[in-house]
Design a protein around this motif. Structure first.
Motif, short mmCIF file in Angstrom:
data_model
loop_
_atom_site.label_atom_id
_atom_site.label_comp_id
_atom_site.label_asym_id
_atom_site.label_seq_id
_atom_site.Cartn_x
_atom_site.Cartn_y
_atom_site.Cartn_z
N ALA A 142 0.81 -1.23 0.00
CA ALA A 142 0.00 0.00 0.00
C ALA A 142 0.84 1.27 0.00
CB ALA A 142 -0.92 0.00 1.22
N ARG A 143 2.16 1.15 0.18
CA ARG A 143 3.01 2.36 0.25
C ARG A 143 2.98 3.12 -1.07
NH1 ARG A 143 6.96 4.55 -1.77
NH2 ARG A 143 7.25 2.78 -3.18
N ARG A 144 2.87 4.45 -0.97
CA ARG A 144 2.86 5.31 -2.14
C ARG A 144 3.62 6.60 -1.84
NH1 ARG A 144 0.85 1.13 -3.40
NH2 ARG A 144 -1.22 0.74 -4.28
N SER A 145 4.01 7.30 -2.89
CA SER A 145 4.47 8.69 -2.78
C SER A 145 3.35 9.56 -3.33
CB SER A 145 5.76 8.90 -3.58
OG SER A 145 6.84 8.19 -3.00
N ALA A 146 2.74 10.36 -2.47
CA ALA A 146 1.54 11.12 -2.83
C ALA A 146 1.94 12.55 -3.18
CB ALA A 146 0.53 11.10 -1.69
N SER A 201 0.09 10.51 4.22
CA SER A 201 0.70 10.56 2.90
C SER A 201 2.07 11.20 3.00
CB SER A 201 -0.18 11.36 1.93
OG SER A 201 -1.43 10.73 1.74
N VAL A 202 2.97 10.75 2.13
CA VAL A 202 4.36 11.22 2.12
C VAL A 202 4.75 11.62 0.71
CG1 VAL A 202 6.76 10.60 2.58
CG2 VAL A 202 4.96 9.72 4.06
N HIS A 203 5.47 12.74 0.59
CA HIS A 203 5.98 13.19 -0.71
C HIS A 203 7.41 13.67 -0.52
CE1 HIS A 203 5.93 16.60 -3.97
NE2 HIS A 203 6.71 15.60 -4.32
N PRO A 204 8.41 12.90 -0.99
CA PRO A 204 9.80 13.33 -0.81
C PRO A 204 10.13 14.55 -1.66
CG PRO A 204 9.68 11.37 -2.18
CD PRO A 204 8.29 11.60 -1.67
N LEU A 205 10.93 15.44 -1.07
CA LEU A 205 11.40 16.65 -1.76
C LEU A 205 12.92 16.60 -1.80
CD1 LEU A 205 9.20 19.35 0.02
CD2 LEU A 205 8.73 18.22 -2.15
N SER A 206 13.48 16.58 -2.99
CA SER A 206 14.93 16.40 -3.11
C SER A 206 15.68 17.67 -3.45
CB SER A 206 15.23 15.35 -4.19
OG SER A 206 14.75 15.80 -5.45
N GLN A 207 15.00 18.68 -4.01
CA GLN A 207 15.71 19.78 -4.65
C GLN A 207 16.68 20.51 -3.72
OE1 GLN A 207 12.41 19.24 -5.02
NE2 GLN A 207 12.32 18.66 -7.18
N ALA A 208 16.26 20.81 -2.49
CA ALA A 208 17.11 21.58 -1.58
C ALA A 208 18.22 20.74 -0.97
CB ALA A 208 16.27 22.20 -0.47
N LEU A 209 18.21 19.43 -1.21
CA LEU A 209 19.25 18.54 -0.67
C LEU A 209 20.24 18.12 -1.74
CD1 LEU A 209 17.03 16.22 1.56
CD2 LEU A 209 17.95 18.49 2.08
N GLN A 210 20.02 18.57 -2.97
CA GLN A 210 20.89 18.17 -4.07
C GLN A 210 22.19 18.96 -4.04
OE1 GLN A 210 17.45 16.54 -7.10
NE2 GLN A 210 18.06 18.66 -7.29
N GLU A 211 23.19 18.44 -4.74
CA GLU A 211 24.54 18.96 -4.59
C GLU A 211 25.15 19.49 -5.88
OE1 GLU A 211 26.26 16.03 -1.26
OE2 GLU A 211 24.77 15.13 -2.61
N PHE A 212 24.30 19.94 -6.81
CA PHE A 212 24.85 20.60 -7.99
C PHE A 212 25.03 22.09 -7.67
CE2 PHE A 212 20.25 20.61 -8.57
CZ PHE A 212 19.95 21.84 -9.15
N PRO A 213 25.96 22.76 -8.32
CA PRO A 213 26.40 24.08 -7.86
C PRO A 213 25.29 25.12 -7.73
CG PRO A 213 27.92 23.22 -9.50
CD PRO A 213 26.76 22.28 -9.46
N GLU A 214 24.34 25.15 -8.65
CA GLU A 214 23.35 26.23 -8.65
C GLU A 214 22.45 26.23 -7.43
OE1 GLU A 214 24.62 25.51 -12.86
OE2 GLU A 214 24.16 24.28 -11.11
N VAL A 215 22.32 25.09 -6.75
CA VAL A 215 21.43 25.01 -5.59
C VAL A 215 22.18 25.08 -4.27
CG1 VAL A 215 21.35 22.50 -5.18
CG2 VAL A 215 19.24 23.86 -4.96
N ALA A 216 23.44 25.48 -4.31
CA ALA A 216 24.26 25.50 -3.10
C ALA A 216 23.69 26.42 -2.03
CB ALA A 216 25.69 25.92 -3.46
N GLY A 217 23.11 27.55 -2.42
CA GLY A 217 22.57 28.47 -1.43
C GLY A 217 21.41 27.87 -0.64
N PRO A 218 20.35 27.42 -1.30
CA PRO A 218 19.27 26.76 -0.57
C PRO A 218 19.71 25.50 0.17
CG PRO A 218 18.52 27.43 -2.74
CD PRO A 218 20.01 27.66 -2.71
#
Length: 384
Positions: free
Chosen positions: A165-169, A325-342
């Motif tokens: 039954a597990r989902r990403s909503a 319900s769970v929805h993972p958010l990856s953008q602020a944890l990513q390690e490419f240079p443009e997102v270093a500030g957030p």
């Protein structure tokens, strides 16, 4: 799909069997059901090999961009062993340049395999990176060795009951229905060292996290290489999803017609296109409808990342059991240079002690969503 192997598990006439292949091509039905692995996992209980019974569940584990980066080797000389490797062609080199997220997905796979084996009374000992921790990226060495114990060596874990039954909503959550403090605490209780659990329902803290997450999403959407990595993994319409049941599935009622008419295309998802505008218009209100966030932190090693995947799977199952319900958010944890500030902002907000935030997710109540497409288990196994 073309994993090299000497023999391969294949579903035939509703049954599972090991079938030797002379080449490297996996034959599939002309119009396979990309959701079939969710129904096939419980049917695998009839297979004589306990490893295959457990792996049929493991392929349902959550993973970044639904890349399903796992290869499960079954050594003929060790019938109690699975060697877990990363399919190096299934990584995300732009947004996950150090394979941190991919490693977390592999940890979730190993844990779901362990839970499935425990359900029938078999312990699975997981040995991370037996030939050393690779860096800065994963390589061909094993990610983990999974050794299956004898019948009666483990007790079932209640969390496994939620596996199907597990989902990403990925939709707006009911902001009129708050997440109780005890519900957050219950999720934290399924996490073990070296992983640490965090969560909040405080409106001010939720707003801070949401703001950083939204700005991070915008950066990814406007950074050409990062956005193209997602667009190139989009599968359009049922035919496209059935041919490649990984990546980002763009299908379902109301979408099939647009795909057939040529209105929903890869090009429309690029800046200036109608699909691109739709993504932006959809994402902001979805983030706004978020009553709570949860996150996991650890140290920086590969084994820590694998452990984070273990507990991310467990948190998902515990949330499912609680009706959340769970929805993972990856953008602020990513390690490419443009997102270093957030990235620095989010770590300052959630891990001021210097730990690494491995996972962050929205948490709340939402209407049910369908499962995510999966490659059949036989395409992820090779005998050696």
């Amino acid at each position: 799909m073309s994993l090299p192997r000497r023999s391969l598990l294949r579903a035939a006439s509703g049954a599972l069997a090991l079938v030797p292949l002379g080449g490297v091509t996996v034959l599939r039905a002309a119009d396979p059901d990309p959701l079939a692995p969710w129904a096939e996992a419980p049917r695998a209980a009839a297979h004589p090999d306990p490893r295959i019974r457990a792996l049929s569940w493991a392929v349902l584990a959550p993973n970044p961009h639904n890349r399903q980066p796992w290869i499960a080797e079954l050594p003929a000389a060790a019938p109690d062993t699975v060697v877990l490797r990363c399919d190096l062609d299934r990584r995300l080199p732009v947004t996950d340049p150090f394979d941190r997220q991919i490693t977390i997905g592999l940890g979730a796979f190993a844990e779901l395999c362990r839970l499935a084996a425990a359900e029938e009374g078999r312990a699975v000992a997981v040995s991370p990176f037996p030939e050393g921790e690779p860096g800065p990226r994963l390589d061909g060495r094993p990610v983990a060795i999974l050794r299956f114990g004898a019948p009666g060596s483990a007790a079932p874990d209640p969390l496994f009951r939620q596996a199907a039954a597990r989902r990403s909503a990925k939709r707006p959550y009911d902001t009129a229905r708050p997440v109780a403090a005890e519900s957050l605490a219950a999720l934290g209780r399924v996490v073990a060292a070296p992983v640490r659990f965090g969560g909040t329902t405080d409106p001010d803290r939720v707003a801070t996290i949401r703001d950083i997450a939204w700005r991070s999403w915008q950066i990814e959407a406007t950074t050409e290489a990062a956005h193209l990595e997602s667009v190139n993994l989009m599968r359009f319409g049922r035919t496209g999803v059935a041919a490649n049941p990984d990546g980002i599935s763009v299908w379902g009622p109301g979408i099939e017609e647009g795909v057939a008419a040529g209105q929903i295309t890869r090009e429309s998802m690029l800046p200036g296109g109608a699909g691109y505008r739709f993504m932006i218009e959809r994402y902001a209100p979805m983030l706004a409808a978020t009553p709570a966030y949860v996150w996991l932190t650890t140290g920086r090693g590969r084994a820590d990342q694998l452990a984070a995947g273990r507990d991310w799977l467990r948190v998902n199952l515990a949330a499912t059991a609680a009706g959340l319900s769970v929805h993972p958010l990856s953008q602020a944890l990513q390690e490419f240079p443009e997102v270093a500030g957030p990235y620095a902002e989010m770590h300052g907000a959630l891990a001021p002690d210097g730990a690494t935030v491995q996972m962050l997710a929205r948490l709340g109540y939402a209407a049910p969503v369908p499962p995510t497409p999966r490659w059949p288990v036989e395409t992820r196994i090779r005998a050696v």
